[in-house]
Write a protein that holds these residues in place. Structure first.
Motif, mmCIF file in Angstrom:
data_model
loop_
_atom_site.group_PDB
_atom_site.id
_atom_site.type_symbol
_atom_site.label_atom_id
_atom_site.label_comp_id
_atom_site.label_asym_id
_atom_site.label_seq_id
_atom_site.Cartn_x
_atom_site.Cartn_y
_atom_site.Cartn_z
ATOM 1 N N GLY A 193 0.814 -1.215 0.000
ATOM 2 C CA GLY A 193 0.000 0.000 0.000
ATOM 3 C C GLY A 193 0.843 1.259 0.000
ATOM 4 N N VAL A 194 1.950 1.193 0.727
ATOM 5 C CA VAL A 194 2.853 2.342 0.788
ATOM 6 C C VAL A 194 3.489 2.577 -0.581
ATOM 7 C CG1 VAL A 194 4.926 3.273 1.875
ATOM 8 C CG2 VAL A 194 3.317 1.949 3.220
ATOM 9 N N MET A 195 3.879 1.488 -1.232
ATOM 10 C CA MET A 195 4.510 1.626 -2.545
ATOM 11 C C MET A 195 3.522 2.172 -3.580
ATOM 12 S SD MET A 195 7.139 -1.581 -2.426
ATOM 13 C CE MET A 195 8.027 -1.115 -3.895
ATOM 14 N N THR A 196 2.266 1.772 -3.480
ATOM 15 C CA THR A 196 1.248 2.313 -4.382
ATOM 16 C C THR A 196 1.080 3.808 -4.153
ATOM 17 O OG1 THR A 196 0.082 0.199 -4.481
ATOM 18 C CG2 THR A 196 -1.184 2.166 -5.051
ATOM 19 N N ALA A 197 1.008 4.203 -2.886
ATOM 20 C CA ALA A 197 0.886 5.628 -2.553
ATOM 21 C C ALA A 197 2.102 6.396 -3.060
ATOM 22 C CB ALA A 197 0.731 5.809 -1.045
ATOM 23 N N TYR A 198 3.276 5.817 -2.872
ATOM 24 C CA TYR A 198 4.515 6.474 -3.293
ATOM 25 C C TYR A 198 4.561 6.627 -4.817
ATOM 26 C CZ TYR A 198 9.435 7.763 -3.406
ATOM 27 O OH TYR A 198 10.615 8.429 -3.618
ATOM 28 N N LYS A 199 4.054 5.647 -5.531
ATOM 29 C CA LYS A 199 4.002 5.750 -7.002
ATOM 30 C C LYS A 199 3.104 6.907 -7.415
ATOM 31 C CE LYS A 199 5.055 0.952 -8.070
ATOM 32 N NZ LYS A 199 4.564 -0.324 -8.583
ATOM 33 N N ASN A 200 1.983 7.084 -6.734
ATOM 34 C CA ASN A 200 1.092 8.212 -7.023
ATOM 35 C C ASN A 200 1.796 9.537 -6.746
ATOM 36 O OD1 ASN A 200 -0.973 6.419 -7.666
ATOM 37 N ND2 ASN A 200 -1.897 6.529 -5.639
ATOM 38 N N ILE A 201 2.506 9.609 -5.625
ATOM 39 C CA ILE A 201 3.246 10.817 -5.266
ATOM 40 C C ILE A 201 4.331 11.097 -6.303
ATOM 41 C CG2 ILE A 201 4.875 11.785 -3.580
ATOM 42 C CD1 ILE A 201 3.213 10.184 -1.423
ATOM 43 N N THR A 202 5.041 10.052 -6.718
ATOM 44 C CA THR A 202 6.119 10.189 -7.693
ATOM 45 C C THR A 202 5.596 10.710 -9.025
ATOM 46 O OG1 THR A 202 7.356 8.407 -6.642
ATOM 47 C CG2 THR A 202 7.943 8.921 -8.911
ATOM 48 N N SER A 203 4.474 10.174 -9.456
ATOM 49 C CA SER A 203 3.871 10.600 -10.712
ATOM 50 C C SER A 203 3.453 12.067 -10.650
ATOM 51 C CB SER A 203 2.672 9.711 -11.034
ATOM 52 O OG SER A 203 2.026 10.140 -12.196
ATOM 53 N N GLN A 204 2.799 12.449 -9.560
ATOM 54 C CA GLN A 204 2.366 13.833 -9.385
ATOM 55 C C GLN A 204 3.569 14.761 -9.292
ATOM 56 O OE1 GLN A 204 2.661 16.036 -6.621
ATOM 57 N NE2 GLN A 204 1.255 17.581 -7.383
ATOM 58 N N ALA A 205 4.621 14.327 -8.615
ATOM 59 C CA ALA A 205 5.826 15.146 -8.459
ATOM 60 C C ALA A 205 6.446 15.457 -9.817
ATOM 61 C CB ALA A 205 6.836 14.433 -7.568
ATOM 62 N N LYS A 206 6.501 14.449 -10.656
ATOM 63 C CA LYS A 206 7.093 14.630 -11.988
ATOM 64 C C LYS A 206 6.213 15.516 -12.864
ATOM 65 C CE LYS A 206 9.383 12.027 -15.597
ATOM 66 N NZ LYS A 206 10.781 12.242 -15.250
ATOM 67 N N ASP A 207 4.903 15.266 -12.842
ATOM 68 C CA ASP A 207 3.976 16.015 -13.695
ATOM 69 C C ASP A 207 3.800 17.469 -13.257
ATOM 70 O OD1 ASP A 207 3.607 13.650 -15.072
ATOM 71 O OD2 ASP A 207 1.653 13.223 -14.185
ATOM 72 N N SER A 208 3.606 17.688 -11.961
ATOM 73 C CA SER A 208 3.274 19.020 -11.477
ATOM 74 C C SER A 208 4.474 19.840 -11.027
ATOM 75 C CB SER A 208 2.296 18.926 -10.302
ATOM 76 O OG SER A 208 1.097 18.321 -10.727
ATOM 77 N N CYS A 209 5.475 19.177 -10.483
ATOM 78 C CA CYS A 209 6.611 19.913 -9.904
ATOM 79 C C CYS A 209 7.909 19.742 -10.704
ATOM 80 C CB CYS A 209 6.850 19.449 -8.469
ATOM 81 S SG CYS A 209 5.509 19.805 -7.341
ATOM 82 N N LYS A 210 7.887 18.823 -11.664
ATOM 83 C CA LYS A 210 9.101 18.533 -12.439
ATOM 84 C C LYS A 210 10.214 18.056 -11.515
ATOM 85 C CE LYS A 210 6.857 20.090 -15.988
ATOM 86 N NZ LYS A 210 5.593 19.419 -16.036
ATOM 87 N N VAL A 211 9.842 17.271 -10.490
ATOM 88 C CA VAL A 211 10.787 16.708 -9.529
ATOM 89 C C VAL A 211 10.774 15.195 -9.696
ATOM 90 C CG1 VAL A 211 11.262 16.349 -7.073
ATOM 91 C CG2 VAL A 211 10.491 18.590 -7.873
ATOM 92 N N ASP A 212 11.960 14.628 -9.835
ATOM 93 C CA ASP A 212 12.090 13.175 -9.916
ATOM 94 C C ASP A 212 12.415 12.639 -8.533
ATOM 95 O OD1 ASP A 212 11.687 12.875 -12.711
ATOM 96 O OD2 ASP A 212 13.752 13.488 -13.085
ATOM 97 N N LEU A 213 11.512 11.849 -7.994
ATOM 98 C CA LEU A 213 11.743 11.194 -6.711
ATOM 99 C C LEU A 213 12.501 9.897 -6.955
ATOM 100 C CD1 LEU A 213 8.322 11.739 -4.915
ATOM 101 C CD2 LEU A 213 10.415 13.053 -4.681
ATOM 102 N N PRO A 214 13.256 9.443 -5.965
ATOM 103 C CA PRO A 214 13.978 8.182 -6.132
ATOM 104 C C PRO A 214 13.015 7.050 -6.502
ATOM 105 C CG PRO A 214 14.670 9.288 -4.127
ATOM 106 C CD PRO A 214 13.486 10.051 -4.663
ATOM 107 N N ALA A 215 13.451 6.190 -7.396
ATOM 108 C CA ALA A 215 12.610 5.080 -7.862
ATOM 109 C C ALA A 215 12.458 4.029 -6.779
ATOM 110 C CB ALA A 215 13.233 4.462 -9.107
ATOM 111 N N LEU A 216 11.332 3.340 -6.827
ATOM 112 C CA LEU A 216 11.106 2.208 -5.927
ATOM 113 C C LEU A 216 11.801 0.990 -6.492
ATOM 114 C CD1 LEU A 216 7.310 2.722 -5.258
ATOM 115 C CD2 LEU A 216 9.193 3.281 -3.737
ATOM 116 N N ASN A 217 12.333 0.203 -5.598
ATOM 117 C CA ASN A 217 13.031 -1.040 -6.027
ATOM 118 C C ASN A 217 12.079 -2.205 -6.025
ATOM 119 O OD1 ASN A 217 15.424 0.433 -6.186
ATOM 120 N ND2 ASN A 217 15.861 0.045 -4.044
#
Length: 127
Positions: free
Chosen positions: A103-127
């Protein structure tokens, strides 16, 4: 009377503009904080609950300032990090938490996607 109407119109325009600028500023502030978080989160292994403690304070701050579309996702990350902090070094509790990372990884994927789209920030990838 015309002067009063013009003054009210100018004040209304200024108030509306201030509201837009404030919203923009809030989003920009979130994006700046997100970029700072990204630099710290590089050392976090999403498969290791104990690592979430490293980002707990930043995650709480981001949860408060996050846009509506990811606020709940930040809540999932914060809740998990708090559980990891409470578990401390208890191997049994950490092992149990490790089973709950989906569940945490799913939430983090949503955050990562939004970060890239809205903020142009690349968060560290999930392993």
């Amino acid at each position: 009377m015309n002067v009063v109407k013009r003054s009210l119109a100018v004040l209304a325009t200024m108030a509306a503009t201030a509201g837009v600028l404030t919203a923009c500023t809030d989003e920009q502030a979130y994006c700046v904080d997100l970029a700072k978080y990204a630099a710290k989160a590089v050392d976090v292994d999403p498969q290791k609950p104990v690592d979430y403690v490293k980002i707990l304070d930043e995650a709480k701050k981001l949860q408060e300032s996050a846009p509506k579309d990811v606020k709940d996702d930040w809540g999932v990350v914060v809740t998990f990090a708090e559980k990891a902090k409470k578990a401390g070094t208890d191997a049994a509790q950490l092992a149990e938490l490790s089973k709950q990372t989906g569940g945490v990884m799913t939430a983090y994927k949503n955050i990562t996607s939004q970060a890239k789209d809205s903020c142009k920030v690349d968060l560290p990838a999930l392993n």
